[in-house]
Design an enzyme around this catalytic site. Sequence first.
Site, PDB file in Angstrom:
ATOM      1  N   TYR A   1       0.831  -1.208   0.000  1.00  0.00           N
ATOM      2  CA  TYR A   1       0.000   0.000   0.000  1.00  0.00           C
ATOM      3  C   TYR A   1       0.865   1.258   0.000  1.00  0.00           C
ATOM      4  CZ  TYR A   1      -2.895   3.801   1.653  1.00  0.00           C
ATOM      5  OH  TYR A   1      -3.507   5.017   1.777  1.00  0.00           O
TER       6      TYR A   1
ATOM      7  N   HIS B   1       4.887  10.160   1.982  1.00  0.00           N
ATOM      8  CA  HIS B   1       3.789  10.384   1.034  1.00  0.00           C
ATOM      9  C   HIS B   1       3.518  11.884   0.945  1.00  0.00           C
ATOM     10  CE1 HIS B   1       1.598   6.224   1.224  1.00  0.00           C
ATOM     11  NE2 HIS B   1       2.784   6.160   0.648  1.00  0.00           N
TER      12      HIS B   1
ATOM     13  N   GLU C   1       3.228  13.181   4.819  1.00  0.00           N
ATOM     14  CA  GLU C   1       3.024  12.061   5.735  1.00  0.00           C
ATOM     15  C   GLU C   1       4.298  11.239   5.770  1.00  0.00           C
ATOM     16  OE1 GLU C   1      -0.307   9.817   4.275  1.00  0.00           O
ATOM     17  OE2 GLU C   1      -1.761  11.095   5.298  1.00  0.00           O
TER      18      GLU C   1
ATOM     19  N   ASN D   1       5.174   7.757   6.876  1.00  0.00           N
ATOM     20  CA  ASN D   1       4.567   6.490   7.252  1.00  0.00           C
ATOM     21  C   ASN D   1       5.631   5.511   7.737  1.00  0.00           C
ATOM     22  OD1 ASN D   1       1.648   6.712   6.055  1.00  0.00           O
ATOM     23  ND2 ASN D   1       3.033   7.557   4.524  1.00  0.00           N
TER      24      ASN D   1
END
Length: 157
Positions: free
Chosen positions: A19, A97, A104, A106
Amino acid sequence: MVVKFFANKKGGSSKAINYLLNEREQQGTARVLQGDPKLTRQIINNIKFKQKTTVGCLSFEEQNISEEMKHQLIEDFERMLIPGLDKSRYNILWVEHTDKGRLELNFVIPKIELESQKSLNPYYHKADLPRVEMWQDIQNLEHNFTNPKDPSKARTL
């Protein structure tokens, strides 16, 4: 900045990496900041425990911050989340991201201590939430990040 941990109803899997590094990587809105996706995927796939991953992000309202600041926040976050454990004894993958108009950072942490091969739980919500929120508040104050707890951001229902 806000720290978020994502739910893992089935214990997590290497699909979290898929993802994070899906089509966004080709579009240029996702990139690996730290860690090795192949190694992290291999570690997760070899974990025999039901609970395999801790996944979350540091989410900023700011569109971007300096590379130096990103790496400093990553280092500080890891030290706060997994205190006293040498970096060689756990694995963590950091992916940036920028596809939502904000930054972001992650992370995916396989829930295994690499040396002993015992289960590692870096975040237990009931016990660790106050410490994580305190770290978040300190970072927002020190670096002048947008604070989600700012009263001006409160919504009425």
